[in-house]
Each structure stands twice: as C-alpha cells, then as structure tokens.
Design an enzyme around this catalytic site. Structure first.
Site, PDB file in Angstrom:
ATOM      1  N   MET A 322       0.823  -1.211   0.000  1.00 24.82           N
ATOM      2  CA  MET A 322       0.000   0.000   0.000  1.00 24.82           C
ATOM      3  C   MET A 322       0.859   1.264   0.000  1.00 24.82           C
ATOM      4  O   MET A 322       0.628   2.183  -0.770  1.00 24.82           O
ATOM      5  CB  MET A 322      -0.941   0.004   1.212  1.00 24.82           C
ATOM      6  CG  MET A 322      -1.914  -1.137   1.247  1.00 24.82           C
ATOM      7  SD  MET A 322      -2.931  -1.274  -0.243  1.00 24.82           S
ATOM      8  CE  MET A 322      -4.006   0.132  -0.086  1.00 24.82           C
ATOM      9  N   ASP A 341      10.670   3.186   5.629  1.00 24.05           N
ATOM     10  CA  ASP A 341      10.416   1.825   6.124  1.00 24.05           C
ATOM     11  C   ASP A 341      11.443   1.534   7.223  1.00 24.05           C
ATOM     12  O   ASP A 341      12.152   2.451   7.673  1.00 24.05           O
ATOM     13  CB  ASP A 341      10.473   0.800   4.975  1.00 24.05           C
ATOM     14  CG  ASP A 341       9.561  -0.394   5.247  1.00 24.05           C
ATOM     15  OD1 ASP A 341       9.854  -1.137   6.204  1.00 24.05           O
ATOM     16  OD2 ASP A 341       8.561  -0.571   4.545  1.00 24.05           O
ATOM     17  N   VAL A 398       1.876   0.843   7.746  1.00 16.90           N
ATOM     18  CA  VAL A 398       2.702  -0.247   8.302  1.00 16.90           C
ATOM     19  C   VAL A 398       1.781  -1.440   8.591  1.00 16.90           C
ATOM     20  O   VAL A 398       0.576  -1.379   8.343  1.00 16.90           O
ATOM     21  CB  VAL A 398       3.444   0.197   9.594  1.00 16.90           C
ATOM     22  CG1 VAL A 398       4.406   1.332   9.287  1.00 16.90           C
ATOM     23  CG2 VAL A 398       2.481   0.603  10.699  1.00 16.90           C
ATOM     24  N   LYS A 405       1.395   0.717  15.101  1.00 19.71           N
ATOM     25  CA  LYS A 405       0.824   1.952  14.562  1.00 19.71           C
ATOM     26  C   LYS A 405       0.981   3.085  15.579  1.00 19.71           C
ATOM     27  O   LYS A 405       1.302   4.227  15.216  1.00 19.71           O
ATOM     28  CB  LYS A 405      -0.637   1.738  14.155  1.00 19.71           C
ATOM     29  CG  LYS A 405      -0.747   0.905  12.856  1.00 19.71           C
ATOM     30  CD  LYS A 405      -2.122   0.906  12.257  1.00 19.71           C
ATOM     31  CE  LYS A 405      -2.321  -0.100  11.138  1.00 19.71           C
ATOM     32  NZ  LYS A 405      -1.714   0.177   9.855  1.00 19.71           N
ATOM     33  N   SER A 427      -7.093  -0.861   7.467  1.00 21.67           N
ATOM     34  CA  SER A 427      -8.310  -1.324   6.805  1.00 21.67           C
ATOM     35  C   SER A 427      -9.341  -1.821   7.809  1.00 21.67           C
ATOM     36  O   SER A 427     -10.489  -2.025   7.451  1.00 21.67           O
ATOM     37  CB  SER A 427      -7.972  -2.422   5.792  1.00 21.67           C
ATOM     38  OG  SER A 427      -7.122  -3.370   6.356  1.00 21.67           O
ATOM     39  N   HIS A 448      -8.345   5.573   3.788  1.00 19.99           N
ATOM     40  CA  HIS A 448      -8.378   4.164   3.422  1.00 19.99           C
ATOM     41  C   HIS A 448      -8.281   4.021   1.902  1.00 19.99           C
ATOM     42  O   HIS A 448      -9.229   4.319   1.183  1.00 19.99           O
ATOM     43  CB  HIS A 448      -9.676   3.540   3.959  1.00 19.99           C
ATOM     44  CG  HIS A 448      -9.827   2.090   3.664  1.00 19.99           C
ATOM     45  ND1 HIS A 448     -11.050   1.469   3.587  1.00 19.99           N
ATOM     46  CD2 HIS A 448      -8.914   1.126   3.416  1.00 19.99           C
ATOM     47  CE1 HIS A 448     -10.884   0.191   3.295  1.00 19.99           C
ATOM     48  NE2 HIS A 448      -9.602  -0.040   3.191  1.00 19.99           N
TER      49      HIS A 448
END
Ligand code: NAI
Length: 710
Positions: A322, A341, A398, A405, A427, A448
C-alpha cells in the site's frame, strides 16, 4: 447568441459556438434552434464558398445537455429531442458547400457527432484534448447520427469498440485511427488549414452521400461480416451479462442501420436511443456518475470555511504494497514524498515499485524519460524518521498492528509540521482508537486506500470522534490532488466499504454452506453485476487474512463486552484455512485451484465438503440475496450516520468494491426497485433466511412517507 456568425473576404462563413455565461458549449435546445436559423441563411447565400465550425470555449462542443436528458420521461420526448439535432446536422452536411470542423478543444459525444457531420475534421494537437463517445458510460448511445456516420467512416469492426466502450482518445491517436483528418499546431494554424482545405475541395461530399460509397472493411451485411455479427452479441454479453442495454442497442443500431440507407439508419438509431433514454438504467447511471460524482468532486462532503489546501511534502510510513502505491500516486501528482520503512533497503524496494510503473508508461509512449526521472526524483526512500521533517501530511501504511501503529505515530509527530495531518491507512482498526495514541487527535484521520492503489479510484476518508473539520478539509483536498475520488464516512468497525463488502462475501459463502452449488453461486453473482464471485474474491483477499481480521474483531468486541454473532460463511473460511490448509490465491489454493498452466478452477473438494442438498434456489433468488444483503447493510450505515450522503454511499459502493454500476450504487438500488417494493421483498427474505434481511427502521419510515434516497 450561442453561435457567432462571420463571413470573410473569401466568402467562407465561420460559425463559432459560444454559449453565453457557460464554461462549455452544450448540445441544448438553444444551440439547435440557433443552428437552424444559421442554416436557413447559409442555404440561401449563393456567394458562400464554405463553412468552418469552431468554438470560443476550451472545448469544441461538450456533448448533450444532461439535465434535459435526465428529465426525459417517455420515448416520444426522447425521439423529439434527438431528431432536431439530427436534422440540423443532416442539413449541414448536405448544404452543398464544404464544411470543416476546426476542433480547438475536446469533442465528446454530441461534439464529436457534429464534427462527423462536417466533411473534414482538423484538430488542435494538444494532448489535453479528448475525442470519443462517452454516452455508453451513462447508459445511452450517440444519437446525433454517431452510430451511423462513424462506422461508415472508419468501418464497423474498428468503430464498434469506440461506441461500445466509451473510450476517449487524444488527437495524435485520433489521427492515427482516422477519427480526425489532420492536426494543427495552434488556433491560427487550425483556421488556416480549414480555409485551405475548403479552397481545395469545393465539391466536398460525405462518403455515404456518394453514389459509389463503400463501407471501409465491408458493410454490415457483407459475407465477411457474418461471423462477426454471429459472435458480437454473445461476446458483449460475456462482459455485460445482459445488464447494460446500451451496449446491446448500440450493436443493434449499427447492425440494423447498416442494412438500410443512411437516413433510415438514423431513424433506427433514434428508436434505440429513446428506449435507453426513457429506461431505468440510464437514469441510475446519470444520477450517480453525473450528478452525484460531480457533487462529490465539488466538495459536497467537505467542510466549508477552509481554503483549498495543497499538500507539499507527504511522509509515508511503510513501503509495502500500500505504502509504495500511495508514494507513486502522490509523486505523480507533483508532491514531494518521503517513503520510510524499517531500513533504507526495504524503503528502496517500495520506491522501485514506482520506477516499474513509470517504466511501463514510458514503454507505452505515454511518458517521456525526462518526466519519469522528474517524478522518481520526488520520492526519497529512507530508514530514518528524521527525514519526515517538514511533512505537512504523513500517512502510515505499516503492518495492521495497533502497537506498531501507535509507535510510528508518536515517532512521526516528533518531526512533521506541528499543524500537519496524520492519516492511517488501516483497513480494520477503528480510527478513534488509533487517534488515542496521537498527541493531536484532532489532526488524526483515516485515509483508506484500495489495492492496487494506482488503479483504484476511491479513497474512503474516515472521520474519528476527535478529528477536526480543518483536518477533514485538508485530507479531502489531498485526495482530489492525487486525482482520486473521496468519500467521507464516520468511524465504525469496517468503516463503510469493508463492512458492506463483507456481507457480500459472507452471503456467497453462506449459500455454499446451505448446500448450493459453488459454480452456480459464482455465476449468479456475476449475473447480478458483481465484478467477481464471492468465492473468487475471498481467495484474492486471502482466506487467512479474513480469518485473522475476524479473530481480531471478535477479541475487540469481547473487550467491549459484545459477543460477535456466528456467521456460517466465517465458519467455512476457518475450515478452509485450518482443516484443509487452503488459504487463498497467494497460497496457490483456496476455493479455487491455481494450476501453473491454464485457468483457475473451482476446487473439486468443495462438492464433497458441501454436497448439494435441500432446495436448489433459482438464480433470481440468489441474486436477490446477494444484492439485498449489501443494500440493507448500507441503509444501516446511513441510519447510524456512518454514511451521511447518498452520493458517498453510491459512489463508494461502485468504486470501492464494484457494486453493479448499472444499478447506480447501493442506495440508488432502492430507488430503482421502489422503496415500498424493496421493503416488502426484504421482509420476505428475512422470513425465509434470517434477520440480516430485516429492514432497518429508516427504510420503514421512508416507505411510509413515500421518500426516496436523494
Ligand atoms: P505490507 O506488509 O505490504 O507492508 C507493510 C510495510 O510496513 C512493510 O514494508 C514493513 O517493512 C513496513 N514497516 C513495518 N514496521 C515499520 C516501521 N516501524 N516503520 C516503517 N515501516 C514499517 O502491508 P500492506 O498490505 O501494504 O498494508 C499496510 C496497511 O494498509 C495495513 O494497515 C493494512 O491493513 C492496510 N491496507 C491494506 C490493504 C491491502 O489490500 N493490502 C488495503 C487497504 C489498507
């Protein structure tokens, strides 16, 4: 005056379309009436040497007057409306003088039909210009002679895809494929070329008005077309499942119109148009794809009072599937991106995804190497949180893990701008809960995205309990900035799209557990208009992920003291994963087998697992269950104020998970079915299959008051 008339020293008349007080020229009643008046004087002007048609707006001519089209009540009214335009075009092309279309801007639908009624089409070479027939996307067909002139101009086989698919093309491609005759570098060049062509072709005539006219590639009744006509309807049906009458009517209009002379063909076209314009499908599609989508883009769900915001530097946490997609669409929109990342190497992998997509564009000739380099240089891959310094928006993508998170939120907030927005792409995890870990929950929101990000047009914006209005306005503007469509929903488990989508898969899997045939369930879903069957889509999502989310939700609910209801479909997923070790497509086996060579096929073990038993339902019964369950859950979302507008519900359902477009979306489905009739059918389904079909109170009230979803 909507058309300006001028005549030059060479007796060439120029008609310039310029609708007063409007940014675009439309094929409306005023334009047609004015065109008739000009035709009267042009026909009686013996000194005339030719005619140039052009426009003073950005577009050449934008197409039909949709308000008028939407208001059509019966077929007579529809025929009346298009016949006037048709008559004007016919007079123009048979006036006896050469007519050139000087296409200074986009010519779509009626606009391109006008150009087709000219003897020459010269178009400005501007990549922003679009040419084509988008009518089919609103459930109608080109009825200004388009289904007659176009195949006679470029051939049936070449012409049908443009008419049936509604694709729009740029001038360069239009020239290559014969949709226009010549390109011009600027406005002066456009007119100069039109004048020259008129001088060189005083006797110009339409090919179909010449005695020796031959259809390019053969006429529709020629022997080499027989095979094509034999397979075309079933080919079209394979894609549409008979749900799109416009596709069928376009085929019929071209076929039948091709058996007769041009003018009779035009009358046939009007008949097929009228049937569509007065029918339900076009109303559904115009309502949703025209009025509601435009309303969304104009900011119906955006709070007022905040200046339009433009994101300058976005930080993206997580360079996985994503995150890398979000980085790509942001850089493409001209935004600087910091892609973070756990380390540089992983972040670089995410950046490589953009390089790959850009390379594809370059190799297809859609982008230059320089442009690619410029876009790629906007993405900075990193393993360090300090690089988020100065970001006015950070989006985390992530792993779906609350603690992780929380950790990345706190870390980003240390470096990003103090008034910046922090968004989560979760999600499943409620936004309000995630915001508790933020130092500034009023600046925390859900964005989202859908997978694959570069292709999916929707972003579901989730407003948490503490999310501020300014944060929503900024997030909304960002979604438009990256050229996606935003819908705005309030926080709830599964938000709107995942919550309703789940009812679809669970209903499909439930049918299987009741002993219905798996192939029949898949076929009924496709016939219902869903893009992919419930078993196939569950495999795509991954059965193990579905199970994981369900277990997580169960745990969360238990913490809130709520017992999660048992769902037969979920039990099946559990068995598939735990007992049969079939976790979905990624694992190479799920409801389907995925052989290395050849197409996927349903796993034969399904018939042993759930052999056919009990009454086998009709396809209509299955379709009702599959669609009603989604619509009823949407009404519940609306009742609970998870959804606040009908437009968000409809567009979200079609763009988010592919609810049938010809129905106009989940809430338009109720209008189309009839509110009272929908209520009654829901009660029948509830009696037969259980309380998930019980009509929500809101629906009962609406039926009482004769209200629709507006
Ligand atoms: P993914 O597993 O492909 O990527 C997650 C990335 O996060 C990995 O590259 C991982 O190295 C990175 N990461 C882990 N810890 C990190 C840290 N401390 N700092 C920075 N990066 C870190 O996952 P995917 O599929 O991209 O999903 C990401 C999020 O998006 C999840 O919350 C998921 O629920 C959500 N989502 C996923 C959708 C999908 O279709 N896969 C659709 C919509 C939302």
């Amino acid at each position: 005056m909507s058309i300006k008339y001028e005549k030059d020293s060479q007796n060439i008349a120029t008609l310039t379309f310029d609708k007063p007080g409007s940014p675009v020229n439309l094929v409306d009643a005023l334009l047609v009436e004015t065109l008739f008046k000009h035709l009267d004087s042009l026909e009686s002007d013996s000194s005339l040497t030719g005619i140039i048609i052009t426009s003073n707006k950005k577009d050449f001519l934008a197409g039909a007057d949709i308000d008028r089209l939407y208001a059509i009540k019966d077929t007579d009214e529809a025929v009346f409306m298009v016949d006037a335009f048709k008559k004007a075009l016919r007079r123009l092309e048979t006036l006896g003088k050469p007519v050139a279309a000087a296409m200074n801007g986009s010519a779509l639908g009626g606009g391109y039909e006008l150009a087709l009624a000219c003897h020459r089409r010269i178009c400005m070479d501007n990549p922003k210009i679009e040419i084509g027939f988008p009518e089919v996307t609103l459930g109608i067909l080109p009825a200004g002679g388009g289904t007659q002139r176009f195949p006679r101009l470029i051939g049936v086989q070449k012409g049908l895809p443009y008419l049936m698919e509604g694709k729009r093309i740029r001038p360069e491609e239009a020239l290559k494929n014969g949709l226009v005759d010549e390109l011009a570098s600027d406005r002066d060049d456009l007119i100069k070329k039109a004048v020259q062509w008129i001088k060189d072709n005083p006797e110009a005539k339409q090919p179909w008005d010449s005695d020796n006219f031959r259809w390019p590639g053969g006429d529709p009744k020629s022997p080499n077309m027989v095979q094509m006509w034999a397979i075309a309807p079933s080919f079209a049906n394979k894609k549409t499942y008979g749900n799109y009458p416009a596709v069928k009517n376009i085929l019929s209009s071209v076929y039948e119109g091709g058996q007769v002379d041009f003018e009779t063909g035009c009358r046939i076209e009007s008949k097929y148009f009228a049937e569509l314009a007065a029918g339900k499908t076009s109303k559904n599609m115009i309502n949703t794809f025209w009025y509601q989508l435009n309303g969304i883009k104009k900011g119906k769900s955006r709070p007022d009072g905040f200046e339009k915001y433009s994101v300058k530097k976005v930080g993206i946490l997580g360079a996985g599937m994503m995150g890398s997609g979000i980085a790509y669409v942001s850089a493409l929109a001209g935004i600087d991106v910091v892609l973070k990342d756990v380390d540089m190497k992983t972040a670089e992998k995410g950046r490589a995804h953009s390089a790959e997509l850009l390379n594809k564009r370059v190799s297809r000739g859609k982008m230059t190497e320089e442009k690619k380099g410029e876009i790629l240089s906007r993405i900075k891959a990193t393993g360090k949180a300090q690089d988020l310094d100065g970001c006015d928006l950070v989006i985390e993508a992530v792993f779906e893990d609350r603690n992780l998170k929380a950790e990345v939120t706190a870390e980003a907030e240390k470096y990003m701008l103090p008034d910046g927005v922090f968004a989560s792409n979760t999600s499943t995890l409620p936004i309000t809960g995630l915001a508790e870990k933020s130092g500034r929950p009023q600046q925390f929101i859900g964005l989202h995205f859908f997978s694959p990000v570069h292709r999916m047009p929707l972003v579901e914006i989730i407003v948490g309990k503490k999310t501020g209005k300014e944060t929503l306005a900024k997030a909304f503007d960002y979604v438009l900035q990256i050229k996606k469509t935003p819908i705005v929903v309030n926080d709830s488990r599964g938000f709107y799209t995942s919550r309703v989508f789940r009812t679809y898969t669970m209903e499909g899997l439930g049918l299987l557990t009741e002993g219905q045939d798996p192939a029949t369930i898949e076929a009924a879903s496709l016939k219902a208009g869903m893009p992919i069957g419930p078993l196939a889509v569950s495999d795509e999502v991954s059965l193990s992920l579905m199970l994981h989310i369900s277990e997580q939700t169960k745990k969360d609910l238990e913490e809130e003291g709520v017992k999660m209801p048992d769902v037969p479909g979920m039990k099946l997923v559990e068995r598939m994963v735990n007992e049969y070790e079939r976790a979905g497509k990624k694992a190479g086996k799920g409801f389907y087998d995925y052989p290395e060579k050849g197409e996927k096929r349903l796993w034969p073990g399904l018939w042993d697992l759930y052999p056919a038993r009990g009454k086998q339902y009709s396809q209509e019964e299955m379709i009702d269950r599959i669609l009603f369950v989604q619509v009823l859950e949407t009404i519940r979302c609306y009742e609970e104020k998870v959804l606040t507008t009908t437009a968000d519900a409809n567009i979200g359902s079609i763009f988010g998970w592919g609810f049938p477009p010809f129905k106009g979306g989940t809430l338009q489905f109720v209008n189309d079915y009839g509110v009272k009739e929908f209520l009654n059918r829901s009660k029948e389904l509830a009696d037969e299959y259980g309380e998930r079909f019980n009509p929500p109170e809101l629906l009962v009230k609406m039926a009482d008051k004769n209200e629709k979803f507006e």
